[in-house]
Design a protein around this motif. Structure first.
Motif, PDB file in Angstrom:
ATOM      1  N   VAL A  26     -14.542  38.785  62.440  1.00 60.18           N
ATOM      2  CA  VAL A  26     -13.754  39.243  63.582  1.00 60.18           C
ATOM      3  C   VAL A  26     -12.318  39.400  63.131  1.00 60.18           C
ATOM      4  O   VAL A  26     -11.774  38.532  62.442  1.00 60.18           O
ATOM      5  CB  VAL A  26     -13.828  38.242  64.758  1.00 60.18           C
ATOM      6  CG1 VAL A  26     -12.913  38.652  65.880  1.00 60.18           C
ATOM      7  CG2 VAL A  26     -15.240  38.125  65.260  1.00 60.18           C
ATOM      8  N   ARG A  27     -11.717  40.508  63.498  1.00 61.14           N
ATOM      9  CA  ARG A  27     -10.316  40.765  63.175  1.00 61.14           C
ATOM     10  C   ARG A  27      -9.552  40.920  64.477  1.00 61.14           C
ATOM     11  O   ARG A  27      -9.932  41.728  65.323  1.00 61.14           O
ATOM     12  CB  ARG A  27     -10.205  42.029  62.339  1.00 61.14           C
ATOM     13  CG  ARG A  27      -8.866  42.218  61.713  1.00 61.14           C
ATOM     14  CD  ARG A  27      -8.942  43.298  60.682  1.00 61.14           C
ATOM     15  NE  ARG A  27      -8.249  44.465  61.210  1.00 61.14           N
ATOM     16  CZ  ARG A  27      -8.232  45.652  60.647  1.00 61.14           C
ATOM     17  NH1 ARG A  27      -8.927  45.864  59.566  1.00 61.14           N
ATOM     18  NH2 ARG A  27      -7.566  46.626  61.170  1.00 61.14           N
ATOM     19  N   LEU A  28      -8.503  40.138  64.666  1.00 60.26           N
ATOM     20  CA  LEU A  28      -7.652  40.233  65.850  1.00 60.26           C
ATOM     21  C   LEU A  28      -6.360  40.937  65.452  1.00 60.26           C
ATOM     22  O   LEU A  28      -5.677  40.525  64.517  1.00 60.26           O
ATOM     23  CB  LEU A  28      -7.339  38.841  66.395  1.00 60.26           C
ATOM     24  CG  LEU A  28      -8.546  37.990  66.775  1.00 60.26           C
ATOM     25  CD1 LEU A  28      -8.080  36.626  67.251  1.00 60.26           C
ATOM     26  CD2 LEU A  28      -9.364  38.667  67.841  1.00 60.26           C
ATOM     27  N   ILE A  29      -6.040  42.002  66.176  1.00 60.78           N
ATOM     28  CA  ILE A  29      -4.885  42.829  65.861  1.00 60.78           C
ATOM     29  C   ILE A  29      -3.945  42.810  67.054  1.00 60.78           C
ATOM     30  O   ILE A  29      -4.372  43.055  68.184  1.00 60.78           O
ATOM     31  CB  ILE A  29      -5.332  44.287  65.578  1.00 60.78           C
ATOM     32  CG1 ILE A  29      -6.413  44.286  64.498  1.00 60.78           C
ATOM     33  CG2 ILE A  29      -4.160  45.142  65.176  1.00 60.78           C
ATOM     34  CD1 ILE A  29      -7.230  45.544  64.462  1.00 60.78           C
ATOM     35  N   PRO A  30      -2.656  42.504  66.857  1.00 63.45           N
ATOM     36  CA  PRO A  30      -1.723  42.520  67.984  1.00 63.45           C
ATOM     37  C   PRO A  30      -1.625  43.912  68.589  1.00 63.45           C
ATOM     38  O   PRO A  30      -1.627  44.911  67.874  1.00 63.45           O
ATOM     39  CB  PRO A  30      -0.388  42.124  67.362  1.00 63.45           C
ATOM     40  CG  PRO A  30      -0.699  41.589  66.017  1.00 63.45           C
ATOM     41  CD  PRO A  30      -2.024  42.118  65.615  1.00 63.45           C
ATOM     42  N   ALA A  31      -1.550  43.973  69.899  1.00 66.12           N
ATOM     43  CA  ALA A  31      -1.486  45.259  70.607  1.00 66.12           C
ATOM     44  C   ALA A  31      -0.167  45.349  71.368  1.00 66.12           C
ATOM     45  O   ALA A  31       0.455  44.332  71.659  1.00 66.12           O
ATOM     46  CB  ALA A  31      -2.660  45.369  71.576  1.00 66.12           C
ATOM     47  N   PRO A  32       0.267  46.566  71.703  1.00 65.69           N
ATOM     48  CA  PRO A  32       1.485  46.714  72.506  1.00 65.69           C
ATOM     49  C   PRO A  32       1.319  46.079  73.884  1.00 65.69           C
ATOM     50  O   PRO A  32       0.209  45.958  74.395  1.00 65.69           O
ATOM     51  CB  PRO A  32       1.650  48.227  72.634  1.00 65.69           C
ATOM     52  CG  PRO A  32       0.818  48.818  71.565  1.00 65.69           C
ATOM     53  CD  PRO A  32      -0.281  47.855  71.290  1.00 65.69           C
ATOM     54  N   GLY A  59       0.950  45.395  77.684  1.00 64.25           N
ATOM     55  CA  GLY A  59       0.303  46.161  78.742  1.00 64.25           C
ATOM     56  C   GLY A  59      -1.039  46.739  78.356  1.00 64.25           C
ATOM     57  O   GLY A  59      -1.730  47.303  79.190  1.00 64.25           O
ATOM     58  N   THR A  60      -1.421  46.612  77.102  1.00 61.17           N
ATOM     59  CA  THR A  60      -2.694  47.169  76.652  1.00 61.17           C
ATOM     60  C   THR A  60      -3.863  46.357  77.174  1.00 61.17           C
ATOM     61  O   THR A  60      -4.905  46.892  77.523  1.00 61.17           O
ATOM     62  CB  THR A  60      -2.752  47.194  75.112  1.00 61.17           C
ATOM     63  OG1 THR A  60      -1.625  47.903  74.633  1.00 61.17           O
ATOM     64  CG2 THR A  60      -4.014  47.856  74.618  1.00 61.17           C
ATOM     65  N   GLY A  61      -3.709  45.055  77.213  1.00 63.51           N
ATOM     66  CA  GLY A  61      -4.811  44.186  77.604  1.00 63.51           C
ATOM     67  C   GLY A  61      -5.643  43.820  76.391  1.00 63.51           C
ATOM     68  O   GLY A  61      -5.261  44.082  75.252  1.00 63.51           O
ATOM     69  N   ILE A  62      -6.768  43.224  76.629  1.00 63.32           N
ATOM     70  CA  ILE A  62      -7.659  42.831  75.538  1.00 63.32           C
ATOM     71  C   ILE A  62      -8.737  43.889  75.388  1.00 63.32           C
ATOM     72  O   ILE A  62      -9.487  44.153  76.316  1.00 63.32           O
ATOM     73  CB  ILE A  62      -8.293  41.455  75.812  1.00 63.32           C
ATOM     74  CG1 ILE A  62      -7.192  40.413  75.955  1.00 63.32           C
ATOM     75  CG2 ILE A  62      -9.252  41.079  74.703  1.00 63.32           C
ATOM     76  CD1 ILE A  62      -7.677  39.077  76.429  1.00 63.32           C
ATOM     77  N   VAL A  63      -8.783  44.499  74.216  1.00 65.44           N
ATOM     78  CA  VAL A  63      -9.761  45.551  73.941  1.00 65.44           C
ATOM     79  C   VAL A  63     -10.816  44.951  73.031  1.00 65.44           C
ATOM     80  O   VAL A  63     -10.525  44.587  71.893  1.00 65.44           O
ATOM     81  CB  VAL A  63      -9.089  46.764  73.258  1.00 65.44           C
ATOM     82  CG1 VAL A  63     -10.117  47.835  72.963  1.00 65.44           C
ATOM     83  CG2 VAL A  63      -7.971  47.306  74.129  1.00 65.44           C
ATOM     84  N   VAL A  71      -4.111  34.741  75.409  1.00 62.02           N
ATOM     85  CA  VAL A  71      -3.705  35.997  74.768  1.00 62.02           C
ATOM     86  C   VAL A  71      -3.830  37.109  75.795  1.00 62.02           C
ATOM     87  O   VAL A  71      -4.854  37.227  76.465  1.00 62.02           O
ATOM     88  CB  VAL A  71      -4.591  36.293  73.534  1.00 62.02           C
ATOM     89  CG1 VAL A  71      -4.224  37.615  72.912  1.00 62.02           C
ATOM     90  CG2 VAL A  71      -4.478  35.168  72.536  1.00 62.02           C
ATOM     91  N   SER A  72      -2.779  37.921  75.932  1.00 58.71           N
ATOM     92  CA  SER A  72      -2.827  38.964  76.952  1.00 58.71           C
ATOM     93  C   SER A  72      -3.047  40.361  76.379  1.00 58.71           C
ATOM     94  O   SER A  72      -3.636  41.210  77.035  1.00 58.71           O
ATOM     95  CB  SER A  72      -1.543  38.948  77.785  1.00 58.71           C
ATOM     96  OG  SER A  72      -0.425  39.085  76.942  1.00 58.71           O
ATOM     97  N   ASP A  73      -2.577  40.634  75.164  1.00 60.62           N
ATOM     98  CA  ASP A  73      -2.696  41.960  74.565  1.00 60.62           C
ATOM     99  C   ASP A  73      -3.220  41.837  73.142  1.00 60.62           C
ATOM    100  O   ASP A  73      -2.554  41.270  72.278  1.00 60.62           O
ATOM    101  CB  ASP A  73      -1.338  42.660  74.550  1.00 60.62           C
ATOM    102  CG  ASP A  73      -0.745  42.786  75.935  1.00 60.62           C
ATOM    103  OD1 ASP A  73      -1.457  43.259  76.825  1.00 60.62           O
ATOM    104  OD2 ASP A  73       0.418  42.398  76.117  1.00 60.62           O
ATOM    105  N   CYS A  74      -4.411  42.383  72.899  1.00 62.37           N
ATOM    106  CA  CYS A  74      -5.002  42.247  71.573  1.00 62.37           C
ATOM    107  C   CYS A  74      -6.105  43.286  71.377  1.00 62.37           C
ATOM    108  O   CYS A  74      -6.865  43.583  72.298  1.00 62.37           O
ATOM    109  CB  CYS A  74      -5.584  40.843  71.421  1.00 62.37           C
ATOM    110  SG  CYS A  74      -6.214  40.495  69.796  1.00 62.37           S
ATOM    111  N   PHE A  75      -6.166  43.858  70.179  1.00 59.75           N
ATOM    112  CA  PHE A  75      -7.290  44.691  69.773  1.00 59.75           C
ATOM    113  C   PHE A  75      -8.221  43.815  68.942  1.00 59.75           C
ATOM    114  O   PHE A  75      -7.763  42.937  68.214  1.00 59.75           O
ATOM    115  CB  PHE A  75      -6.842  45.868  68.900  1.00 59.75           C
ATOM    116  CG  PHE A  75      -5.972  46.864  69.594  1.00 59.75           C
ATOM    117  CD1 PHE A  75      -6.341  47.431  70.797  1.00 59.75           C
ATOM    118  CD2 PHE A  75      -4.777  47.266  69.026  1.00 59.75           C
ATOM    119  CE1 PHE A  75      -5.550  48.362  71.427  1.00 59.75           C
ATOM    120  CE2 PHE A  75      -3.982  48.190  69.641  1.00 59.75           C
ATOM    121  CZ  PHE A  75      -4.358  48.744  70.850  1.00 59.75           C
TER     122      PHE A  75
END
Length: 99
Positions: A10-16, A18-22, A36-40
């Motif tokens: 599993v790879r967790l990537i920081p997101a901008p 407002g993106t949410g968790i994808v 965590v609120s924003d993450c790819f």
């Protein structure tokens, strides 16, 4: 940040903001519980095995707690350099003697 358990990675990537968790619903639940609120997320391997998938996500999350973010930094107390300290003293007392 990477996490691995069994064949699942599993790879967790920081997101901008407002993106949410994808990602998959399992990943969303774990990341929401962690705050965590924003993450790819990106997964490889046999992610149908939910136990390994959750453990890999948890391992990746546990690696993020090793990072020292600015809110955990100790406060810095700045001390004026000796040059600045004595310059202020000389400029304050030098004018009194010149007059």
């Amino acid at each position: 940040v990477h996490g691995k358990c069994g064949s699942v990675r599993v790879r967790l990537i920081p997101a901008p903001r407002g993106t949410g968790i994808v990602g998959a619903p399992v990943t969303k639940k774990l990341l929401q519980f962690a705050g965590v609120s924003d993450c790819f997320t990106c997964t490889t391997g046999h992610s149908k095995t939910r136990g390994n998938f959750m453990m890999a996500c948890f391992n990746a999350l546990s690696k993020t707690y090793g990072y020292l973010t600015p809110e955990f930094w100790r406060p810095t107390h700045f001390v004026p350099s000796p040059y600045q300290e004595f310059t202020d003293y000389l400029s304050a007392h030098g004018k009194d003697k010149a007059a």
